[in-house]
Design a protein around this motif. Structure first.
Motif, PDB file in Angstrom:
ATOM      1  N   LEU A 104       6.657  17.230 -23.992  1.00  0.00           N
ATOM      2  CA  LEU A 104       5.174  17.794 -24.597  1.00  0.00           C
ATOM      3  C   LEU A 104       5.014  19.158 -24.870  1.00  0.00           C
ATOM      4  CD1 LEU A 104       3.667  15.919 -21.213  1.00  0.00           C
ATOM      5  CD2 LEU A 104       3.939  15.015 -23.677  1.00  0.00           C
ATOM      6  N   ALA A 105       5.060  19.148 -26.242  1.00  0.00           N
ATOM      7  CA  ALA A 105       5.053  20.386 -26.905  1.00  0.00           C
ATOM      8  C   ALA A 105       3.569  20.758 -27.484  1.00  0.00           C
ATOM      9  CB  ALA A 105       5.754  20.510 -28.350  1.00  0.00           C
ATOM     10  N   ARG A 106       3.427  22.043 -27.721  1.00  0.00           N
ATOM     11  CA  ARG A 106       2.009  22.501 -28.266  1.00  0.00           C
ATOM     12  C   ARG A 106       1.398  22.001 -29.565  1.00  0.00           C
ATOM     13  NH1 ARG A 106       5.998  25.375 -25.893  1.00  0.00           N
ATOM     14  NH2 ARG A 106       5.247  27.413 -24.551  1.00  0.00           N
ATOM     15  N   PRO A 182      10.085  21.885 -24.904  1.00  0.00           N
ATOM     16  CA  PRO A 182       9.936  21.660 -26.381  1.00  0.00           C
ATOM     17  C   PRO A 182      10.320  22.838 -27.081  1.00  0.00           C
ATOM     18  CG  PRO A 182       7.897  21.986 -25.149  1.00  0.00           C
ATOM     19  CD  PRO A 182       9.081  21.720 -24.225  1.00  0.00           C
ATOM     20  N   ILE A 194      -1.761  26.464 -24.980  1.00  0.00           N
ATOM     21  CA  ILE A 194      -1.679  24.740 -24.797  1.00  0.00           C
ATOM     22  C   ILE A 194      -0.414  24.794 -23.754  1.00  0.00           C
ATOM     23  CG2 ILE A 194      -1.008  22.645 -25.980  1.00  0.00           C
ATOM     24  CD1 ILE A 194      -2.591  23.323 -28.019  1.00  0.00           C
ATOM     25  N   TRP A 195      -0.690  23.982 -22.654  1.00  0.00           N
ATOM     26  CA  TRP A 195       0.350  23.728 -21.909  1.00  0.00           C
ATOM     27  C   TRP A 195       1.258  22.812 -22.460  1.00  0.00           C
ATOM     28  CZ3 TRP A 195       3.305  19.707 -19.605  1.00  0.00           C
ATOM     29  CH2 TRP A 195       4.133  19.977 -18.557  1.00  0.00           C
ATOM     30  N   ALA A 196       2.786  23.255 -22.178  1.00  0.00           N
ATOM     31  CA  ALA A 196       3.697  22.681 -22.609  1.00  0.00           C
ATOM     32  C   ALA A 196       5.026  22.357 -21.797  1.00  0.00           C
ATOM     33  CB  ALA A 196       4.370  23.287 -24.026  1.00  0.00           C
ATOM     34  N   GLY A 197       5.645  21.255 -21.631  1.00  0.00           N
ATOM     35  CA  GLY A 197       6.805  21.229 -20.744  1.00  0.00           C
ATOM     36  C   GLY A 197       7.252  19.748 -20.893  1.00  0.00           C
TER      37      GLY A 197
END
Lengths: 233, 233
Positions: A104-106, A182, A194-197
């Protein structure tokens, strides 16, 4: 040109995977490996493949179970049999994929899937010799459920004859693994807040469910019951 | 003959699935359904399909993500693009499979896999209109991660142009479900005293793993964190 010829039984395959028109890695984000051990790890982590054949000029993709030894994949292949009956030199493509989660990317553009995937190309050989068929079915059974070949009733001569088994050389194969966070953590989108991971996905064996027709007192053997709670893949 | 013509956008598809040469159920143990709702349930339970195309006369099977609306599947398709470039009428086969566990019988011959599988045949259309591409990517993103389209940064014009998206009609499709206990509970093998039943397999979402580059204080949104511990598929 692709080499459709079948690898001879018992011949060890090179530890480095070949690069052919069909196995060359084309996409940037995929991490290809040329290490045969990585291929084998992906094959050993699953028991269902997607078998692609050409039927009447169009592709047909069917899920089917498989097992392997050092040089060959063994698989159930009633659909492939139809294409092989029409053309004994018809190539197949076998793909085994494990989905390990979401990347899950920005940005939507950088989203992806964590996966491990193996792809094998070749012309399968229909196994007809009863000894080899028995050996192939043992590989297939033990691959899905280690310990089951010595526990369940083995195939009769009649059952063996009714089983369509294919052997496919592991000579022409590729393996890809997509892991990690990501790609947009150092770009301008990193400032968006934005959360990313990664969101991991894990397949786990559950508790054995007895056949309702099973008489009382027959407990699942350890090789089945012991799998509960363990990870598959 | 198979009908390769593309279903028109917005036309509702019949609730009963068609029986064609390619979708007819051939094997005894598979439980086919002709209910379109069953097809949609299998598609909605997954987010990665296996896309089969014919490249240089041979099959190629690649995993890729997808989304759908009532009439079409949308999928990433760089490999399919190569086959479409060679022949715009080239058919594809898309297969979505969920492995629900093992069917462990008294005899090896009656062993099987619990699964749900959907297969779609047709000639995909390359989506070029930016509006439709954006809509297709939204379907695809929301299919894999509901809530993410409104959270992450949406594709720029340049990113849209760099994305290959295919639309495939859901008109010609089949669905198969294999569930339940093994078949040999009433035959002679039932007297063998061998345990038989099902060993379930369940895919579960784990806890979100933040990108190591993520600044402190950015927590995963509810639509991501809330998935942890829930079943996928």
């Amino acid at each position: 040109m692709n080499d459709h010829h079948e690898q001879r039984e018992g011949t060890a395959l090179p530890a480095t995977l070949p690069v052919t028109d069909r196995t060359r890695h084309r996409r940037l984000r995929e991490q290809g490996s040329l290490d045969r051990a990585d291929l084998e790890a992906v094959l050993d982590a699953g028991f269902v493949c997607h078998l692609g054949v050409v039927v009447d000029g169009g592709p047909m993709v069917v899920p089917t179970v498989y097992g392997r030894d050092d040089t060959h994949l063994y698989l159930h292949g009633s659909v492939a049999s139809r294409s092989l009956a029409a053309d004994p030199d018809a190539p197949v493509c076998v793909t085994v994929t494990h989905i390990d989660g979401l990347i899950l990317a920005r940005s939507v553009f950088e989203h992806g899937v964590s996966y491990r995937s193996a792809m094998i190309h070749g012309v399968p050989r229909r196994v007809t010799d009863p000894e080899e068929k028995l050996r192939g079915l043992r590989l297939l059974t033990e691959h899905a459920t280690p310990g089951q070949w010595d526990y369940a009733r083995r195939p009769s001569r009649k059952e063996l004859a009714a089983t369509t088994l294919l052997a496919l050389s592991l000579a022409e194969a590729s393996v890809k693994v997509a892991v990690g966070p990501p790609d947009d953590g150092t770009g301008p989108d990193a400032a968006l807040g934005i959360w990313a991971g990664n969101l991991p996905l894990t397949a786990t064996w559950g508790a054995p469910v007895p056949d309702p027709l099973l008489p009382a007192g027959i407990e699942p053997p350890r090789h089945i019951a012991g799998r509960s709670g363990t990870r598959q893949g």
